[in-house]
Every structure is written in structure tokens, then in C-alpha cells.
Enzyme design. Structure first.
Site, PDB file in Angstrom:
ATOM      1  N   ALA A  34     -13.432  27.037  35.856  1.00 40.07           N
ATOM      2  CA  ALA A  34     -12.191  26.782  36.598  1.00 40.07           C
ATOM      3  C   ALA A  34     -11.117  27.757  36.134  1.00 40.07           C
ATOM      4  O   ALA A  34     -10.971  28.019  34.945  1.00 40.07           O
ATOM      5  CB  ALA A  34     -11.756  25.339  36.345  1.00 40.07           C
ATOM      6  N   GLN A  79     -19.213  22.715  42.333  1.00 41.09           N
ATOM      7  CA  GLN A  79     -19.159  21.606  41.375  1.00 41.09           C
ATOM      8  C   GLN A  79     -18.010  20.677  41.726  1.00 41.09           C
ATOM      9  O   GLN A  79     -16.872  21.125  41.885  1.00 41.09           O
ATOM     10  CB  GLN A  79     -18.965  22.112  39.953  1.00 41.09           C
ATOM     11  CG  GLN A  79     -19.100  20.977  38.951  1.00 41.09           C
ATOM     12  CD  GLN A  79     -18.677  21.351  37.547  1.00 41.09           C
ATOM     13  OE1 GLN A  79     -17.527  21.694  37.306  1.00 41.09           O
ATOM     14  NE2 GLN A  79     -19.611  21.280  36.624  1.00 41.09           N
ATOM     15  N   CYS A 127     -16.757  17.609  31.434  1.00 41.48           N
ATOM     16  CA  CYS A 127     -15.425  18.163  31.174  1.00 41.48           C
ATOM     17  C   CYS A 127     -14.604  17.249  30.259  1.00 41.48           C
ATOM     18  O   CYS A 127     -14.453  16.057  30.543  1.00 41.48           O
ATOM     19  CB  CYS A 127     -14.691  18.376  32.499  1.00 41.48           C
ATOM     20  SG  CYS A 127     -13.046  19.042  32.218  1.00 41.48           S
ATOM     21  N   LYS A 146     -24.182  18.422  35.433  1.00 39.37           N
ATOM     22  CA  LYS A 146     -23.909  19.153  34.180  1.00 39.37           C
ATOM     23  C   LYS A 146     -23.316  18.186  33.159  1.00 39.37           C
ATOM     24  O   LYS A 146     -22.295  17.542  33.416  1.00 39.37           O
ATOM     25  CB  LYS A 146     -22.932  20.302  34.473  1.00 39.37           C
ATOM     26  CG  LYS A 146     -22.636  21.197  33.276  1.00 39.37           C
ATOM     27  CD  LYS A 146     -22.035  22.524  33.739  1.00 39.37           C
ATOM     28  CE  LYS A 146     -21.673  23.456  32.615  1.00 39.37           C
ATOM     29  NZ  LYS A 146     -20.342  23.229  32.049  1.00 39.37           N
ATOM     30  N   GLY A 186     -21.230  31.312  30.518  1.00 42.26           N
ATOM     31  CA  GLY A 186     -19.815  31.089  30.817  1.00 42.26           C
ATOM     32  C   GLY A 186     -18.953  32.208  30.256  1.00 42.26           C
ATOM     33  O   GLY A 186     -18.783  33.268  30.872  1.00 42.26           O
TER      34      GLY A 186
END
Ligand SMILES: Cc1cc2nc3c(=O)[nH]c(=O)nc-3n(C[C@H](O)[C@H](O)[C@H](O)COP(=O)(O)O)c2cc1C
Length: 311
Positions: A21, A73, A102, A141, A227
Site C-alpha cells: 500500500a 487484496q 496487516c 495472506k 516486498g
């Protein structure tokens, strides 16, 4: 690299761009796809806001054919909302992913992201509701613990996710408490892989192609998600260890700017941040940040990049 199939979606190998993000916008994902990423994911999209038709959220959910295969996502904790959100976007993507890792306060407050790791029953409910409602493959995830690593809890959750119909599991093998740094527990990836029959995608701390290969070899995972190491570095998906020249990075960054313009990503502060990520190997972070700090237009940004090329 591995032969990875998620549901009925055959990927060309197992190297995948992570949801990031605030970083992996549509233009950047398209660049990663062009450089060889076998699958790219959008950053997390708030299912609630998407269903409400929030304009900014709709923009975050925008995808294009050139970046495909692409996964979107979504995050949320209400099955009906997640289902509605998934149905809204499924025709434009190849995969839907649910975020259950998250640790962000605002996400946790909604009972979403890693807060779900405390509620295995709820996880089952969310996965099965979304799976039943969509016609594209579903991934989930997760992380390998909340406060502490837990093989036991992770295996339990992974099994629930599989049983309720997910087509692959993505495991960021850090705890929610760790956030994005610190030790990555490969043993938990290995244990999960041994217990599931759906593909398992390992994630966390992979900086190079050799790291990715080693993670696959040591854990048996079917794919690797990258990532941080992909930020400003789409070259990681080319599967060579060649060091890129300034010219090559410049050409790629200019292509990124072109796409960014096309998709109306025009905020100069944001583009400066992307420039910093692309060129980080050529200047110390501090001096680059300082130089970029004076730039207030895309022309100015390009001028600075040209000037630096001659240093
Ligand atoms: C800037 C940034 C944004 C991220 N955004 C998301 C996100 O939207 N959804 C998600 O599941 N993970 C997100 N993550 C976590 C990454 O997808 C990934 O799991 C994590 O960075 C570990 O992989 P790495 O060690 O290769 O960076 C984000 C990470 C970073 C650094």
C-alpha cells in the site's frame, strides 16, 4: 523457478510482487509485470469503502490488462461486505486476496487484518463466503503469529483457510508485532507447506533471487512474494543478478513516469518518493532526499535525473 498454479491460474513462475500500500500503484505494477513478475498484487483495499463507492478507494482498486495476471487484496471483517467488494472487482482481476496480516491500528480497529488471526472461526466464515461468491481464485495472506511465533496457531489457521476453499496461502513469516522487520521464521513456512495441499507462498526478507531460490529449496514453498526488495527495483523480477546502470534505471523510471501520467498519478511528492526508491543505489539516501526536496514538477525531476547522470 517453481511451476506455480493457483486454482486454474497457471503462472509462469513463482516470483510475485507483494501488496505494498502506498508504493505499488498501477504504473509500478505494470513495470514489474514487464520486468518479469509472474503475478502482482495491489496494495490492500478497504472493502467497506469500495462497497460505498469511495472515489479514492476505487482508484486504488484500478487495474489494467498490461499488468495481468493481477490480484487485488481486500480487507475487512464483515462477510457480506467482503463478498460485495470481491464481486465488484472480480471481473477485472485474476485473483482476489484477503488480508489477514496487516498490523496497522486503523485496520485492527475494524477487526480486520491481523486482528483476524485471533478469530479462527471468523476466518473460516470469511474465506468460505468469499470463495462461494467468486469465480476467480482466492488467496489469503497471513502471518505466523500475533505477539510471538506460533507453529501451532499458524498451522491451525492455515488448515482452516484451506478447508474453507482458498486456492493458495501466502505466509509472511513474521509476527504481527514485528511489523516489517526482524527475523523471518522459515520453519513455519516449511511446516505449513507440509500440512497443506494448496500452494504455499513464502514471504519475508527475500532480498535477492538467490534468497528466493533458497527459501523455496529450504521450505518447499511453491512461490515467493517479494516486498521491500522490489520497491524501486522491478529488475529483481528479471531473474539475473546483473547490476543495473544509471541509464537503465533512468529508462525504466521514465517509463514509470509515463504510465503514472497515463493513470493520473501526478502528485509530485509521491513521484519524488518513487524516484528516491529507484535511484537509491546511486546517492546516499540523505543527499538524494535533499536534492529531490527542491523538485516541484516532473520536468524538474527529470532535469535532476539528467544532471546526476553526468556526475
Ligand atoms: C510500504 C509497505 C506497504 C505494505 N502494504 C501491504 C498491504 O497493503 N497488504 C499486505 O498484505 N501487506 C503489505 N505490506 C507487507 C508486504 O506485503 C510484505 O508482506 C512484507 O513487506 C514482507 O515482505 P518483505 O520482507 O519482502 O518486504 C506492506 C509492506 C510495506 C513495506
Amino acid at each position: 523457478m517453481a511451476n506455480l498454479k493457483i486454482g486454474n491460474l497457471q503462472l509462469k513462475d513463482g516470483l510475485i510482487l507483494a501488496p505494498l500500500a502506498g508504493i505499488n500503484d498501477i504504473a509500478f505494477r505494470r513495470i514489474c509485470a514487464e520486468h518479469g513478475a509472474s503475478l502482482v498484487y495491489t496494495g490492500m483495499v478497504n472493502a467497506n469503502a469500495l462497497v460505498r463507492g469511495n472515489k479514492a478507494t476505487k482508484k486504488l482498486a484500478q487495474t489494467c490488462d498490461e499488468e495481468r495476471p493481477v490480484g487485488i487484496q481486500i480487507f475487512g471483517s464483515n462477510p457480506e461486505t467482503l463478498v460485495k467488494a470481491a464481486k465488484l472487482v472480480q471481473d477485472q482481476v485474476d485473483i482476489i486476496d484477503i488480508n489477514m496480516g496487516c498490523p496497522d491500528k486503523n485496520v485492527i480497529k475494524q477487526g480486520a487484518g491481523s486482528a483476524l488471526l485471533r478469530r479462527p472461526k471468523k476466518i473460516g466464515e470469511l474465506v468460505s463466503s468469499v470463495k462461494k461468491a467468486i469465480h476467480v481464485p482466492l488467496t489469503v495472506k497471513i502471518r505466523s503469529g500475533i505477539e510471538k511465533f506460533s507453529i501451532e496457531d499458524t498451522l491451525k489457521i492455515a488448515k482452516i483457510i484451506e478447508t474453507n476453499g482458498a486456492d493458495a496461502l501466502i505466509l509472511h513469516s513474521r509476527t504481527a508485532k514485528q511489523g516489517g522487520s526482524g527475523i523471518v521464521d522459515w520453519n513455519i513456512i516449511k511446516a505449513v507447506k507440509e500440512h497443506l495441499s494448496i500452494p504455499v507462498i513464502g514471504n519475508g526478507g527475500v532480498k535477492t533471487l538467490s534468497d528466493a531460490k533458497l527459501m523455496m529449496k529450504d521450505t518447499g514453498c511453491d512461490g515467493v512474494m517479494i516486498g521491500t526488495a522490489a520497491m524501486g527495483n522491478p529488475f529483481i523480477f528479471e531473474k539475473t543478478n546483473e547490476k543495473r546502470t544509471y541509464e537503465e534505471i533512468k529508462e525504466t523510471f521514465y517509463r514509470y513516469l509515463e504510465y503514472a501520467k497515463h493513470y493520473e498519478i501526478e502528485n509530485i511528492f509521491y513521484l519524488r518518493m518513487q524516484a528516491q526508491l529507484f535511484f537509491k543505489g546511486f546517492r546516499s539516501a540523505a543527499s538524494l532526499r535533499k536534492e529531490l526536496g527542491y523538485v516541484d514538477s516532473i520536468d524538474g525531476l527529470k532535469k535532476l535525473i539528467e544532471l546526476n547522470a553526468r556526475v
